[in-house]
Motif scaffolding. Structure first.
Motif, PDB file in Angstrom:
ATOM      1  N   ARG A  79      55.418   0.867  21.679  1.00  0.00           N
ATOM      2  CA  ARG A  79      55.269   0.877  23.270  1.00  0.00           C
ATOM      3  C   ARG A  79      56.476   0.893  24.056  1.00  0.00           C
ATOM      4  O   ARG A  79      56.494   1.419  25.035  1.00  0.00           O
ATOM      5  N   GLY A  80      57.817   0.360  23.488  1.00  0.00           N
ATOM      6  CA  GLY A  80      58.728   0.256  24.374  1.00  0.00           C
ATOM      7  C   GLY A  80      59.649  -0.797  23.629  1.00  0.00           C
ATOM      8  O   GLY A  80      59.557  -1.442  22.666  1.00  0.00           O
ATOM      9  N   ILE A  81      60.916  -1.036  24.390  1.00  0.00           N
ATOM     10  CA  ILE A  81      61.907  -1.947  23.896  1.00  0.00           C
ATOM     11  C   ILE A  81      62.198  -3.047  24.897  1.00  0.00           C
ATOM     12  O   ILE A  81      62.085  -2.851  26.115  1.00  0.00           O
ATOM     13  N   LEU A  82      61.953  -4.265  24.469  1.00  0.00           N
ATOM     14  CA  LEU A  82      61.848  -5.490  25.292  1.00  0.00           C
ATOM     15  C   LEU A  82      63.168  -6.530  24.985  1.00  0.00           C
ATOM     16  O   LEU A  82      63.534  -6.474  23.893  1.00  0.00           O
ATOM     17  N   CYS A  83      63.422  -7.265  25.770  1.00  0.00           N
ATOM     18  CA  CYS A  83      64.318  -8.281  25.381  1.00  0.00           C
ATOM     19  C   CYS A  83      63.586  -9.388  24.624  1.00  0.00           C
ATOM     20  O   CYS A  83      62.317  -9.479  24.497  1.00  0.00           O
ATOM     21  N   PHE A  84      64.248 -10.277  24.340  1.00  0.00           N
ATOM     22  CA  PHE A  84      63.840 -11.490  23.356  1.00  0.00           C
ATOM     23  C   PHE A  84      62.628 -12.035  24.093  1.00  0.00           C
ATOM     24  O   PHE A  84      61.708 -12.449  23.393  1.00  0.00           O
ATOM     25  N   ASN A  85      62.803 -12.580  25.150  1.00  0.00           N
ATOM     26  CA  ASN A  85      61.874 -13.343  25.998  1.00  0.00           C
ATOM     27  C   ASN A  85      60.819 -12.745  26.335  1.00  0.00           C
ATOM     28  O   ASN A  85      59.421 -13.325  25.919  1.00  0.00           O
ATOM     29  N   CYS A  86      60.730 -11.499  26.855  1.00  0.00           N
ATOM     30  CA  CYS A  86      59.528 -10.893  26.994  1.00  0.00           C
ATOM     31  C   CYS A  86      58.711 -10.560  25.783  1.00  0.00           C
ATOM     32  O   CYS A  86      57.379 -10.392  25.831  1.00  0.00           O
ATOM     33  N   ASN A  87      59.478  -9.907  24.655  1.00  0.00           N
ATOM     34  CA  ASN A  87      58.783  -9.592  23.568  1.00  0.00           C
ATOM     35  C   ASN A  87      58.081 -10.691  23.024  1.00  0.00           C
ATOM     36  O   ASN A  87      56.633 -10.757  22.484  1.00  0.00           O
ATOM     37  N   GLY A  88      58.882 -11.837  22.821  1.00  0.00           N
ATOM     38  CA  GLY A  88      58.035 -13.279  22.636  1.00  0.00           C
ATOM     39  C   GLY A  88      56.775 -13.549  23.502  1.00  0.00           C
ATOM     40  O   GLY A  88      55.842 -14.143  23.053  1.00  0.00           O
ATOM     41  N   GLY A  89      57.047 -13.475  24.576  1.00  0.00           N
ATOM     42  CA  GLY A  89      56.057 -13.683  25.631  1.00  0.00           C
ATOM     43  C   GLY A  89      54.730 -12.994  25.409  1.00  0.00           C
ATOM     44  O   GLY A  89      53.696 -13.518  25.180  1.00  0.00           O
ATOM     45  N   LEU A  90      54.770 -11.776  25.116  1.00  0.00           N
ATOM     46  CA  LEU A  90      53.711 -10.794  24.742  1.00  0.00           C
ATOM     47  C   LEU A  90      52.831 -11.247  23.647  1.00  0.00           C
ATOM     48  O   LEU A  90      51.902 -11.393  23.521  1.00  0.00           O
ATOM     49  N   GLY A  91      53.948 -11.624  22.685  1.00  0.00           N
ATOM     50  CA  GLY A  91      53.225 -12.033  21.231  1.00  0.00           C
ATOM     51  C   GLY A  91      52.675 -13.453  21.618  1.00  0.00           C
ATOM     52  O   GLY A  91      51.462 -13.724  20.957  1.00  0.00           O
ATOM     53  N   GLN A  92      53.079 -14.452  22.239  1.00  0.00           N
ATOM     54  CA  GLN A  92      52.366 -15.669  22.524  1.00  0.00           C
ATOM     55  C   GLN A  92      51.088 -15.443  23.178  1.00  0.00           C
ATOM     56  O   GLN A  92      50.153 -16.367  22.993  1.00  0.00           O
ATOM     57  N   PHE A  93      51.104 -14.582  23.978  1.00  0.00           N
ATOM     58  CA  PHE A  93      49.806 -14.439  24.969  1.00  0.00           C
ATOM     59  C   PHE A  93      48.901 -13.206  24.091  1.00  0.00           C
ATOM     60  O   PHE A  93      47.626 -12.942  24.584  1.00  0.00           O
ATOM     61  N   ARG A  94      49.274 -12.888  23.052  1.00  0.00           N
ATOM     62  CA  ARG A  94      48.344 -12.163  22.048  1.00  0.00           C
ATOM     63  C   ARG A  94      47.932 -10.752  22.592  1.00  0.00           C
ATOM     64  O   ARG A  94      46.998 -10.305  22.226  1.00  0.00           O
ATOM     65  N   ASP A  95      48.874 -10.183  23.462  1.00  0.00           N
ATOM     66  CA  ASP A  95      48.652  -8.926  24.179  1.00  0.00           C
ATOM     67  C   ASP A  95      47.345  -8.928  24.710  1.00  0.00           C
ATOM     68  O   ASP A  95      46.932  -7.822  25.076  1.00  0.00           O
ATOM     69  N   ASP A  96      46.823 -10.234  25.344  1.00  0.00           N
ATOM     70  CA  ASP A  96      45.713 -10.239  25.783  1.00  0.00           C
ATOM     71  C   ASP A  96      45.924 -10.005  27.565  1.00  0.00           C
ATOM     72  O   ASP A  96      46.432 -11.201  28.098  1.00  0.00           O
ATOM     73  N   ARG A  97      45.478  -9.095  28.254  1.00  0.00           N
ATOM     74  CA  ARG A  97      45.712  -9.071  29.535  1.00  0.00           C
ATOM     75  C   ARG A  97      44.878 -10.015  30.285  1.00  0.00           C
ATOM     76  O   ARG A  97      45.597 -10.690  31.315  1.00  0.00           O
ATOM     77  N   SER A  98      43.695 -10.660  29.662  1.00  0.00           N
ATOM     78  CA  SER A  98      43.122 -11.515  30.610  1.00  0.00           C
ATOM     79  C   SER A  98      44.017 -13.018  30.475  1.00  0.00           C
ATOM     80  O   SER A  98      43.928 -13.819  31.717  1.00  0.00           O
ATOM     81  N   ARG A  99      44.635 -13.130  29.432  1.00  0.00           N
ATOM     82  CA  ARG A  99      45.571 -14.356  29.228  1.00  0.00           C
ATOM     83  C   ARG A  99      46.686 -14.008  30.492  1.00  0.00           C
ATOM     84  O   ARG A  99      46.900 -15.328  30.948  1.00  0.00           O
TER      85      ARG A  99
END
Length: 222
Positions: A164-184
């Motif tokens: 989908r794209g290139i992210l920094c460490f924090n943003c990439n980890g954040g999406l992973g922690q939120f499980r790519d769930d838009r409602s979360r």
């Protein structure tokens, strides 16, 4: 009824000899359950094939290998079997000890991919460094979410595998922690709005800091 090949033996087409079934390797894919060539001819053909492909003679340990030990052809040392990586082969262990096995892996990665980064990108995401740099250039050289310069992490859809794209460490980890769930993620935004001091426009050019709608202030001792 004629005897089965196992009972009457079999003729090897290489040496043209009638030999007992025990002189042939087993092969379940053949009708008679035996290999096409006898063991000695099969070994000779295998050796000849290895020579044509430039593969040297198979190495053997110069000293007897005791029970619970295994010889490594690369370092020429006899080591405990635990020093060899596990595998699904019948022996249960790789041919080379762990240091030699790892060294061979690094050499293969360098030879085939030019380095571990290219190998990692190809194996994990299906893209190479060239495609990575093209995606990063399309984003202006910054993280696709927060705009941090020079991000290094590939973001992909865990269901489809699409990058989908290139992210920094924090943003990439954040999406992973939120499980790519838009409602979360939406819930996290709502939560922050209710717990973070905000600057609110009350008149043109005049702002007022408003306190959170929930939560409690820190302890005086903190």
């Amino acid at each position: 009824m004629p005897d089965s090949p196992q009972a009457s033996g079999k003729v090897c087409p290489q040496c043209d000899r009638l030999l007992p079934a025990a002189e042939f390797h087993r092969n379940r894919r053949r009708a008679d359950g035996l290999a096409y060539y006898c063991k000695s001819c099969a070994a000779a053909r295998s050796t000849a094939s290895r020579r044509r492909r430039g593969i040297g003679p198979q190495k053997r340990s110069a000293t007897p290998v005791g029970e619970g030990l295994k010889w490594c052809p690369d370092c020429d040392q006899v080591k405990p079997v635990d020093e060899f990586p596990r595998t699904t082969k019948s022996s249960g262990r790789h041919s080379y000890c762990k240091p030699c096995h790892n060294a061979r892996g690094r050499e293969t990665v360098q030879r085939l991919y030019g380095g571990t980064r290219e190998y990692h990108l190809r194996r994990r995401y299906g893209i190479g460094e060239k495609e990575f740099q093209e995606l990063l250039a399309e984003q202006g050289g910054v993280c696709a979410i927060c705009g941090t310069p020079d991000p290094q992490h590939v973001d992909h859809d865990h269901r489809t595998g699409w990058v989908r794209g290139i992210l920094c460490f924090n943003c990439n980890g954040g999406l992973g922690q939120f499980r790519d769930d838009r409602s979360r993620l939406a819930g996290a935004i709502t939560y922050l709005r209710g717990t973070t001091w905000q600057r609110v426009l009350i008149h043109p050019g005049v702002y007022q800091m408003c306190s959170p709608t929930r939560g409690r202030p820190p302890s005086p001792r903190s």
